[in-house]
Design a protein around this motif. Structure first.
Motif, PDB file in Angstrom:
ATOM      1  N   ARG A   1       1.284 -12.963   2.086  1.00 26.46           N
ATOM      2  CA  ARG A   1       0.430 -11.856   1.691  1.00 26.46           C
ATOM      3  C   ARG A   1       1.406 -10.655   1.103  1.00 26.46           C
ATOM      4  NH1 ARG A   1      -4.671 -12.062   3.721  1.00 26.46           N
ATOM      5  NH2 ARG A   1      -5.339 -14.551   3.415  1.00 26.46           N
TER       6      ARG A   1
ATOM      7  N   THR B   1      -7.667  -2.773   3.047  1.00 30.63           N
ATOM      8  CA  THR B   1      -8.353  -3.901   3.341  1.00 30.63           C
ATOM      9  C   THR B   1      -8.153  -4.585   4.631  1.00 30.63           C
ATOM     10  OG1 THR B   1      -7.053  -5.714   2.181  1.00 30.63           O
ATOM     11  CG2 THR B   1      -8.484  -4.593   0.629  1.00 30.63           C
TER      12      THR B   1
ATOM     13  N   HIS C   1      -5.159  -7.576   3.498  1.00 26.78           N
ATOM     14  CA  HIS C   1      -4.302  -7.492   2.444  1.00 26.78           C
ATOM     15  C   HIS C   1      -4.523  -8.893   1.408  1.00 26.78           C
ATOM     16  CE1 HIS C   1      -0.534  -6.720  -0.149  1.00 26.78           C
ATOM     17  NE2 HIS C   1      -0.597  -5.335   0.593  1.00 26.78           N
ATOM     18  N   ARG C   2      -5.747  -8.863   1.182  1.00 28.10           N
ATOM     19  CA  ARG C   2      -6.113 -10.144   0.418  1.00 28.10           C
ATOM     20  C   ARG C   2      -6.002  -9.333  -1.041  1.00 28.10           C
ATOM     21  NH1 ARG C   2     -11.315 -13.288   1.641  1.00 28.10           N
ATOM     22  NH2 ARG C   2     -10.767 -14.346  -0.170  1.00 28.10           N
ATOM     23  N   ASN C   3      -6.121 -10.357  -2.251  1.00 27.07           N
ATOM     24  CA  ASN C   3      -6.141  -9.884  -3.663  1.00 27.07           C
ATOM     25  C   ASN C   3      -7.666  -9.915  -3.938  1.00 27.07           C
ATOM     26  OD1 ASN C   3      -6.133  -9.664  -6.563  1.00 27.07           O
ATOM     27  ND2 ASN C   3      -4.102 -10.422  -6.609  1.00 27.07           N
TER      28      ASN C   3
ATOM     29  N   ARG D   1      -9.450 -11.915  -6.618  1.00 21.06           N
ATOM     30  CA  ARG D   1      -9.708 -13.218  -6.334  1.00 21.06           C
ATOM     31  C   ARG D   1     -10.745 -13.414  -5.260  1.00 21.06           C
ATOM     32  NH1 ARG D   1      -3.124 -15.054  -5.569  1.00 21.06           N
ATOM     33  NH2 ARG D   1      -2.704 -14.378  -7.732  1.00 21.06           N
TER      34      ARG D   1
ATOM     35  N   TYR E   1      -6.308  -0.399  -2.909  1.00 23.75           N
ATOM     36  CA  TYR E   1      -6.329  -1.904  -3.041  1.00 23.75           C
ATOM     37  C   TYR E   1      -4.966  -2.435  -2.874  1.00 23.75           C
ATOM     38  CZ  TYR E   1      -6.004  -1.561  -8.056  1.00 23.75           C
ATOM     39  OH  TYR E   1      -5.665  -1.252  -9.466  1.00 23.75           O
ATOM     40  N   PRO E   2      -4.754  -3.477  -2.216  1.00 22.68           N
ATOM     41  CA  PRO E   2      -3.582  -4.328  -2.343  1.00 22.68           C
ATOM     42  C   PRO E   2      -2.800  -4.776  -3.630  1.00 22.68           C
ATOM     43  CG  PRO E   2      -4.914  -5.258  -0.688  1.00 22.68           C
ATOM     44  CD  PRO E   2      -5.736  -4.529  -1.515  1.00 22.68           C
ATOM     45  N   TYR E   3      -1.789  -4.884  -3.627  1.00 28.22           N
ATOM     46  CA  TYR E   3      -0.974  -5.339  -4.943  1.00 28.22           C
ATOM     47  C   TYR E   3      -1.010  -4.314  -5.923  1.00 28.22           C
ATOM     48  CZ  TYR E   3      -1.184  -9.547  -2.185  1.00 28.22           C
ATOM     49  OH  TYR E   3      -1.051 -10.391  -1.314  1.00 28.22           O
TER      50      TYR E   3
ATOM     51  N   ARG F   1      -2.065  -3.460  -9.237  1.00 28.33           N
ATOM     52  CA  ARG F   1      -2.218  -3.388 -10.552  1.00 28.33           C
ATOM     53  C   ARG F   1      -3.679  -3.489 -11.116  1.00 28.33           C
ATOM     54  NH1 ARG F   1       2.686  -4.326 -12.969  1.00 28.33           N
ATOM     55  NH2 ARG F   1       1.533  -3.070 -14.684  1.00 28.33           N
TER      56      ARG F   1
ATOM     57  N   ASP G   1      -5.465  -6.562 -10.477  1.00 27.10           N
ATOM     58  CA  ASP G   1      -5.754  -7.007  -9.107  1.00 27.10           C
ATOM     59  C   ASP G   1      -7.077  -6.339  -8.381  1.00 27.10           C
ATOM     60  OD1 ASP G   1      -2.910  -8.621  -8.582  1.00 27.10           O
ATOM     61  OD2 ASP G   1      -2.114  -6.656  -8.624  1.00 27.10           O
TER      62      ASP G   1
ATOM     63  N   THR H   1      -4.918   3.076  -6.963  1.00 28.18           N
ATOM     64  CA  THR H   1      -3.769   1.862  -7.227  1.00 28.18           C
ATOM     65  C   THR H   1      -2.477   1.956  -7.110  1.00 28.18           C
ATOM     66  OG1 THR H   1      -3.062   3.053  -9.383  1.00 28.18           O
ATOM     67  CG2 THR H   1      -5.455   2.257  -9.500  1.00 28.18           C
TER      68      THR H   1
END
Length: 277
Positions: free
Chosen positions: A129, A157, A160-162, A165, A194-196, A198, A201, A220
């Motif tokens: 993750r 979250t 830490h999921r995308n 997806r 939110y994770p990641y 971009r 994502d 973001t």
């Protein structure tokens, strides 16, 4: 080789900044949200120097204050708002340093990793993750201590999921449950990142769900900052940009990104960018 090339390129850009006397960009009235993930021992000195340098031209404000200023259009000077993602134990050191400069951060955490001690789970979670070696996470007592020092807690979250997806039901469940768990320990939770980070994502559907769930802001990890045209903004339209700070970088590289964000800021950057999703 890529790392060396990147560093050399940033050396050139940072030098160009200094030659062009970019100090006036630091003084531009704006809200610049800066975020970290970690402050390891070898990053402490750079983080302290960064705070000292930024304090000369900026007023440090909390995440809630910064969001309110963007929404109201009341941006009368250069402001910096700090946050941190993922909930690592070394965030306590970051908070200690922030406190010396009367700077308050919002710590965006994944409630399911807080207090984790099982080595195999931590190793797998960090690899899958977070794309990094195993690290120690905050405990709930640490989270309480952060709040006592005046810092805020936000949701990042459950695990830490995308989000890009995940299907709608999974997104809704995650937003609701992470908020519920955090509020059990921390009181009212107003902010979500939110994770990641971009744009790809995330999704418009997820963005709308953040506010339907009861959060007041959504952040973001896209670079940029926020300026005003003296008009107010509806919170359901605001998608916050944040500049990542990695204190393993050279200080002049970090300052290049901050100056570049201030220079390129546009009022349209305040809004959800439909064309990027």
């Amino acid at each position: 080789m890529r790392s060396v090339a990147r560093s050399l390129a940033l050396d050139v850009l940072a030098l160009k900044n200094r030659l062009q006397n970019v100090e006036h960009w630091y003084k531009r009235p704006r809200i610049q949200f800066l975020f970290i993930h970690h402050i390891f021992n070898d990053e402490v000195k750079t983080f302290e120097l960064l705070l000292e340098k930024l304090s000369k031209h900026h007023t440090f404000i909390s995440h809630s204050e910064a969001v309110e200023k963007v929404l109201s259009g009341n941006i009368d000077r250069p402001y910096i708002s700090w946050s941190s993602d993922d909930g690592f134990k070394n965030n306590l050191k970051a908070a200690e340093i922030l406190n010396r400069y009367d700077a308050k951060a919002c710590f965006f955490i994944n409630p399911n990793s807080i207090g984790s001690k099982e080595k195999e789970w931590i190793s797998r979670f960090c690899k899958e993750r977070l794309n990094m070696p195993p690290v120690e996470f905050l405990e709930w007592d640490d989270v309480t201590a952060l709040q006592k020092f005046g810092h805020e807690i936000g949701s990042h979250t459950l695990n830490h999921r995308n989000i890009a997806r995940m299907n709608f039901d999974e997104i809704t469940h995650d937003l609701v449950e992470s908020k519920k768990i955090l509020e059990k320990h921390c009181g009212h939770i107003k902010h979500f990142a939110y994770p990641y980070g971009r744009y790809y994502d995330f999704s418009r559907q997820a963005f709308d769900s953040v506010f339907e769930t009861g959060y007041d802001s959504c952040s973001t990890g896209e670079r940029g900052c926020h300026i005003s045209n003296a008009s107010s903004i509806d919170k359901h339209d605001l998608l916050i940009r944040r500049d990542q700070v990695i204190c393993a970088w050279k200080l002049q590289h970090i300052m290049y990104f901050i100056a570049n964000g201030a220079k390129k800021a546009n009022f349209s950057d305040n809004f959800f960018p439909e064309t990027n999703f």
